[in-house]
Design a protein around this motif. Structure first.
Motif, PDB file in Angstrom:
ATOM      1  N   ASN A  70      53.288  63.008  17.904  1.00 18.77           N
ATOM      2  CA  ASN A  70      54.166  61.417  17.962  1.00 18.77           C
ATOM      3  C   ASN A  70      53.109  60.381  18.014  1.00 18.77           C
ATOM      4  N   GLY A  71      51.766  60.760  17.859  1.00 17.60           N
ATOM      5  CA  GLY A  71      50.588  59.617  18.532  1.00 17.60           C
ATOM      6  C   GLY A  71      50.248  59.740  19.824  1.00 17.60           C
ATOM      7  N   THR A  72      49.455  58.686  19.761  1.00 16.28           N
ATOM      8  CA  THR A  72      48.285  58.020  21.607  1.00 16.28           C
ATOM      9  C   THR A  72      48.464  56.985  21.536  1.00 16.28           C
ATOM     10  N   GLY A  73      48.694  56.358  22.852  1.00 14.55           N
ATOM     11  CA  GLY A  73      48.102  54.713  22.676  1.00 14.55           C
ATOM     12  C   GLY A  73      47.632  53.984  21.690  1.00 14.55           C
ATOM     13  N   TYR A  74      46.733  54.428  21.806  1.00 11.76           N
ATOM     14  CA  TYR A  74      45.138  54.183  20.603  1.00 11.76           C
ATOM     15  C   TYR A  74      45.894  53.882  19.035  1.00 11.76           C
ATOM     16  N   ASP A  75      47.067  54.772  18.817  1.00 12.41           N
ATOM     17  CA  ASP A  75      47.328  54.460  17.670  1.00 12.41           C
ATOM     18  C   ASP A  75      47.998  53.018  17.515  1.00 12.41           C
ATOM     19  N   VAL A  76      48.657  52.510  18.761  1.00 10.19           N
ATOM     20  CA  VAL A  76      48.795  51.130  18.653  1.00 10.19           C
ATOM     21  C   VAL A  76      47.766  49.720  18.942  1.00 10.19           C
ATOM     22  N   VAL A  77      46.827  50.664  19.231  1.00 11.51           N
ATOM     23  CA  VAL A  77      45.028  49.523  19.088  1.00 11.51           C
ATOM     24  C   VAL A  77      44.965  48.974  17.679  1.00 11.51           C
ATOM     25  N   LEU A  78      45.040  50.869  17.607  1.00 15.19           N
ATOM     26  CA  LEU A  78      44.904  50.667  15.569  1.00 15.19           C
ATOM     27  C   LEU A  78      46.170  50.075  14.875  1.00 15.19           C
ATOM     28  N   LYS A 118      37.753  53.599  24.435  1.00 13.65           N
ATOM     29  CA  LYS A 118      37.653  53.234  23.103  1.00 13.65           C
ATOM     30  C   LYS A 118      37.943  52.461  22.926  1.00 13.65           C
ATOM     31  N   MET A 119      39.871  52.042  24.026  1.00 15.98           N
ATOM     32  CA  MET A 119      40.999  51.811  23.136  1.00 15.98           C
ATOM     33  C   MET A 119      40.778  50.200  23.912  1.00 15.98           C
ATOM     34  N   GLU A 120      39.665  49.718  24.611  1.00 20.51           N
ATOM     35  CA  GLU A 120      39.589  48.494  25.154  1.00 20.51           C
ATOM     36  C   GLU A 120      38.426  48.013  24.534  1.00 20.51           C
ATOM     37  N   ARG A 121      37.677  49.186  23.536  1.00 20.09           N
ATOM     38  CA  ARG A 121      36.209  48.114  22.340  1.00 20.09           C
ATOM     39  C   ARG A 121      37.395  47.932  21.674  1.00 20.09           C
ATOM     40  N   GLY A 122      38.680  48.818  21.067  1.00 19.96           N
ATOM     41  CA  GLY A 122      39.663  48.151  20.281  1.00 19.96           C
ATOM     42  C   GLY A 122      40.217  46.937  20.049  1.00 19.96           C
ATOM     43  N   LEU A 129      47.043  47.362  16.024  1.00 20.12           N
ATOM     44  CA  LEU A 129      47.350  45.704  16.389  1.00 20.12           C
ATOM     45  C   LEU A 129      46.019  45.257  15.773  1.00 20.12           C
ATOM     46  N   GLU A 130      45.300  45.935  15.617  1.00 14.68           N
ATOM     47  CA  GLU A 130      43.998  45.741  15.278  1.00 14.68           C
ATOM     48  C   GLU A 130      44.113  45.060  13.438  1.00 14.68           C
ATOM     49  N   GLU A 131      44.664  46.302  13.222  1.00 10.42           N
ATOM     50  CA  GLU A 131      45.125  46.261  11.323  1.00 10.42           C
ATOM     51  C   GLU A 131      45.645  44.592  11.507  1.00 10.42           C
ATOM     52  N   ALA A 132      47.112  44.755  11.975  1.00 12.96           N
ATOM     53  CA  ALA A 132      47.761  43.579  11.628  1.00 12.96           C
ATOM     54  C   ALA A 132      47.389  42.142  12.072  1.00 12.96           C
ATOM     55  N   VAL A 133      45.909  42.150  13.251  1.00 18.12           N
ATOM     56  CA  VAL A 133      45.857  41.279  13.333  1.00 18.12           C
ATOM     57  C   VAL A 133      44.347  40.491  11.965  1.00 18.12           C
ATOM     58  N   ALA A 134      44.032  42.022  11.237  1.00 17.58           N
ATOM     59  CA  ALA A 134      42.802  41.247  11.142  1.00 17.58           C
ATOM     60  C   ALA A 134      43.610  40.787   9.067  1.00 17.58           C
ATOM     61  N   THR A 135      44.508  42.143   8.914  1.00 19.22           N
ATOM     62  CA  THR A 135      45.944  41.274   7.652  1.00 19.22           C
ATOM     63  C   THR A 135      46.343  40.769   7.573  1.00 19.22           C
ATOM     64  N   ARG A 136      47.193  40.353   8.673  1.00 17.56           N
ATOM     65  CA  ARG A 136      48.285  39.464   8.587  1.00 17.56           C
ATOM     66  C   ARG A 136      48.572  38.866   9.111  1.00 17.56           C
TER      67      ARG A 136
END
Length: 97
Positions: A47-55, A83-87, A57-64
Motif C-alpha cells: 500500500n506504499g510508504t510515507g516516501y510515496d507521499v514525498v514523491l 531519504k524523506m528529508e532530502r525529498g 508532492l515533489e512531482e506536484a510542486v515541480a509540474t503543477r
C-alpha cells in the motif's frame, strides 16, 4: 488541516490521522492541508510508504505549481527518514522557484 500519516502511533491533538499514502494524497489534493507529518513504514509496503507521499508532492510542486504544506517526518526508520528529508528539501527548493 494538519495530517498525520502513521499505522501505529496516535496523532497529536488537533491532527487528522490517515493510515495510507493514498489517503494523505487525497487530502493534500483538497488544498486544505497546512501541515503534514509522515511515517515511512506503514505495515504493508504493497500500500506504499510515507516516501510515496514525498514523491507525489515533489512531482506536484515541480509540474503543477502545487503549494506544499509544512512537511515533517516522524519515522523512526533512520535511513528512510534521511531519504524523506532530502525529498522534502527538494520540495522546498522547487516551491521557492
Amino acid at each position: 488541516m494538519k495530517v498525520y500519516l502513521d499505522d501505529v502511533r496516535p496523532p497529536p491533538d488537533g491532527w487528522t490521522l490517515v493510515r495510507w499514502p493514498e489517503d494523505a494524497i487525497e487530502l493534500l489534493q483538497t488544498g486544505n492541508v497546512t501541515h503534514l507529518s509522515l511515517d515511512h513504514d506503514l505495515g504493508d509496503d504493497e500500500n506504499g510508504t510515507g516516501y510515496d507521499v514525498v514523491l507525489w508532492l515533489e512531482e506536484a510542486v515541480a509540474t503543477r505549481g502545487f503549494r506544499p504544506p509544512v512537511v515533517t517526518v516522524h519515522s523512526s526508520h533512520s535511513s528512510a527518514r534521511e531519504k524523506m528529508e532530502r525529498g522534502i528539501a527538494s520540495i522546498e527548493r522547487l516551491a521557492k522557484r
